[in-house]
Motif scaffolding. Structure first.
Motif, PDB file in Angstrom:
ATOM      1  N   ALA A  95       0.823  -0.989  -0.293  1.00 33.54           N
ATOM      2  CA  ALA A  95       0.026  -0.135  -0.235  1.00 33.54           C
ATOM      3  C   ALA A  95       0.633   1.257   0.390  1.00 33.54           C
ATOM      4  O   ALA A  95       1.868   1.792   0.773  1.00 33.54           O
ATOM      5  N   ALA A  96       0.800   2.067  -1.088  1.00 35.44           N
ATOM      6  CA  ALA A  96       0.714   3.313  -0.678  1.00 35.44           C
ATOM      7  C   ALA A  96       0.699   4.324   0.288  1.00 35.44           C
ATOM      8  O   ALA A  96      -0.268   4.571   0.441  1.00 35.44           O
ATOM      9  N   ARG A  97       1.748   5.253   0.935  1.00 32.97           N
ATOM     10  CA  ARG A  97       1.040   5.619   1.570  1.00 32.97           C
ATOM     11  C   ARG A  97       0.988   7.807   1.336  1.00 32.97           C
ATOM     12  O   ARG A  97       2.254   7.619  -0.250  1.00 32.97           O
ATOM     13  N   LEU A  98      -0.463   7.518   1.517  1.00 38.02           N
ATOM     14  CA  LEU A  98      -0.667   9.295   0.909  1.00 38.02           C
ATOM     15  C   LEU A  98      -0.611  10.312   2.407  1.00 38.02           C
ATOM     16  O   LEU A  98      -1.810   9.536   3.050  1.00 38.02           O
ATOM     17  N   VAL A  99       0.445  10.608   2.467  1.00 39.72           N
ATOM     18  CA  VAL A  99       0.209  11.436   4.512  1.00 39.72           C
ATOM     19  C   VAL A  99      -0.128  13.154   4.383  1.00 39.72           C
ATOM     20  O   VAL A  99       0.789  13.914   3.207  1.00 39.72           O
ATOM     21  N   LEU A 100      -1.329  13.667   4.800  1.00 37.77           N
ATOM     22  CA  LEU A 100      -1.773  14.697   4.902  1.00 37.77           C
ATOM     23  C   LEU A 100      -1.263  14.694   6.530  1.00 37.77           C
ATOM     24  O   LEU A 100      -1.822  14.430   7.726  1.00 37.77           O
ATOM     25  N   VAL A 101      -1.098  16.331   6.662  1.00 34.88           N
ATOM     26  CA  VAL A 101      -1.052  16.943   7.830  1.00 34.88           C
ATOM     27  C   VAL A 101      -2.205  18.059   8.541  1.00 34.88           C
ATOM     28  O   VAL A 101      -1.692  18.787   7.969  1.00 34.88           O
ATOM     29  N   SER A 110       5.054  11.036   1.637  1.00 34.91           N
ATOM     30  CA  SER A 110       3.886   9.870   0.824  1.00 34.91           C
ATOM     31  C   SER A 110       5.644   9.491   0.116  1.00 34.91           C
ATOM     32  O   SER A 110       6.222   9.883  -0.348  1.00 34.91           O
ATOM     33  N   ASP A 111       4.646   8.360  -0.264  1.00 31.00           N
ATOM     34  CA  ASP A 111       4.625   7.119  -1.342  1.00 31.00           C
ATOM     35  C   ASP A 111       4.812   7.439  -3.036  1.00 31.00           C
ATOM     36  O   ASP A 111       3.173   8.643  -3.071  1.00 31.00           O
ATOM     37  N   PRO A 112       5.535   8.038  -3.509  1.00 32.65           N
ATOM     38  CA  PRO A 112       5.720   8.580  -5.419  1.00 32.65           C
ATOM     39  C   PRO A 112       4.335   7.114  -5.398  1.00 32.65           C
ATOM     40  O   PRO A 112       4.311   5.768  -4.772  1.00 32.65           O
ATOM     41  N   PRO A 172      -4.908  -4.241  -9.134  1.00 27.98           N
ATOM     42  CA  PRO A 172      -5.933  -2.770  -8.038  1.00 27.98           C
ATOM     43  C   PRO A 172      -4.797  -2.214  -7.157  1.00 27.98           C
ATOM     44  O   PRO A 172      -4.131  -3.232  -6.437  1.00 27.98           O
ATOM     45  N   ALA A 173      -4.918  -1.110  -7.337  1.00 29.22           N
ATOM     46  CA  ALA A 173      -4.115  -0.900  -6.896  1.00 29.22           C
ATOM     47  C   ALA A 173      -4.760  -0.261  -5.045  1.00 29.22           C
ATOM     48  O   ALA A 173      -5.589  -0.440  -4.446  1.00 29.22           O
ATOM     49  N   ARG A 174      -3.458  -0.244  -3.907  1.00 27.12           N
ATOM     50  CA  ARG A 174      -3.807  -0.436  -2.839  1.00 27.12           C
ATOM     51  C   ARG A 174      -3.234   0.742  -2.767  1.00 27.12           C
ATOM     52  O   ARG A 174      -2.129   1.195  -2.507  1.00 27.12           O
ATOM     53  N   LEU A 175      -3.959   1.441  -1.519  1.00 26.36           N
ATOM     54  CA  LEU A 175      -3.804   2.709  -0.355  1.00 26.36           C
ATOM     55  C   LEU A 175      -3.675   3.069   0.593  1.00 26.36           C
ATOM     56  O   LEU A 175      -4.949   2.572   0.856  1.00 26.36           O
ATOM     57  N   HIS A 176      -2.759   3.671   1.185  1.00 25.16           N
ATOM     58  CA  HIS A 176      -2.556   4.080   3.052  1.00 25.16           C
ATOM     59  C   HIS A 176      -3.011   5.564   3.050  1.00 25.16           C
ATOM     60  O   HIS A 176      -1.509   6.077   2.919  1.00 25.16           O
ATOM     61  N   MET A 177      -4.142   5.731   3.407  1.00 25.72           N
ATOM     62  CA  MET A 177      -4.051   7.805   3.342  1.00 25.72           C
ATOM     63  C   MET A 177      -3.961   7.283   5.308  1.00 25.72           C
ATOM     64  O   MET A 177      -4.502   6.911   5.802  1.00 25.72           O
TER      65      MET A 177
END
Length: 229
Positions: A95-101, A110-112, A172-177
């Protein structure tokens, strides 16, 4: 119905004219359709207020204490500095990380996502700058500010978030927000919007982690709109 909601709502809250003045110009403000959404939402908020104890959906989650906290817009908290993702947030395989502050995407944490087939991730702030972009067809269409008071609060002050689009792909993509909330010397609030658009036949796994850092209170008022093809 609106009159009944107004009588039962919490109209004394920290998200009125003073809060609006402190938050300043919001992204997309020059575009009439975005400004119209925000103005309509602020009118609902002024009339209805936050959900009160007589609101059926909120009767077990009273907001009276929340309404008494003097929140300021998170963007005005200039003493907030988050440089790393908290160590206890797990890494999820594949899972690619999508980080928000405080609701703002952080590319440095975040990961590309360039290598994820069929998936595009755009900060909401950038999407709002496109007057005729795809987000125009979705934003506010599912989370109606006229029906849900917390959606009205979000729509009135949304400044950033994520727009995720997925096309059909073999893998299918996996994302970790990961949403990190952090307050400085004063309590802060932020109102991110998550817009997801899945094309026919597309698949997407989205895992969410919401974590707060020690310190003053923060209020994260997330709203998500998901369109499935």
């Amino acid at each position: 119905m609106a009159q009944a909601l107004a009588r039962s709502g919490l109209r004394d809250h920290p998200f009125g004219a003073e809060y609006a003045a402190r938050i300043g110009a919001l992204p997309g403000a020059p575009h009439a359709w975005i400004d119209g959404l925000r103005q309509s939402a602020r009118a609902v908020l002024a009339t209805v207020g936050l959900p009160g104890p007589k609101s059926e959906a909120w009767k077990f989650t009273p907001l009276s204490d929340l309404a008494r906290v003097p929140f300021m817009p998170a963007a005005r908290g200039d003493d907030i500095d988050v440089g790393v993702v908290p160590a206890h947030v797990p890494r999820i395989d594949g899972a690619a990380r999508l980080v928000l502050v405080n609701g703002v995407p952080r590319a440095d944490l975040s990961d590309p996502v360039d290598g994820l087939a069929g998936v595009t991730v755009t900060p909401l702030r950038a999407a709002l700058s496109d007057a005729d972009g795809q987000v125009k067809a979705q934003l506010g269409g599912l989370a109606s500010a006229g029906v849900h008071a917390m959606a009205a609060l979000n729509t009135a002050y949304m400044a950033d978030g994520l727009v995720i689009a997925a096309a059909r792909a073999d893998t299918p993509a996996r994302l970790h927000m990961i949403s990190i909330g952090a307050a400085g010397a004063e309590p802060v609030a932020f109102h991110p919007r998550l817009v997801i658009d899945l094309a026919p036949g597309a698949e997407l796994t989205l895992i969410e982690t919401h974590v707060g850092l020690p310190g003053q209170p923060y209020f994260a008022n997330w709203v998500a709109e998901v369109a499935l093809g």
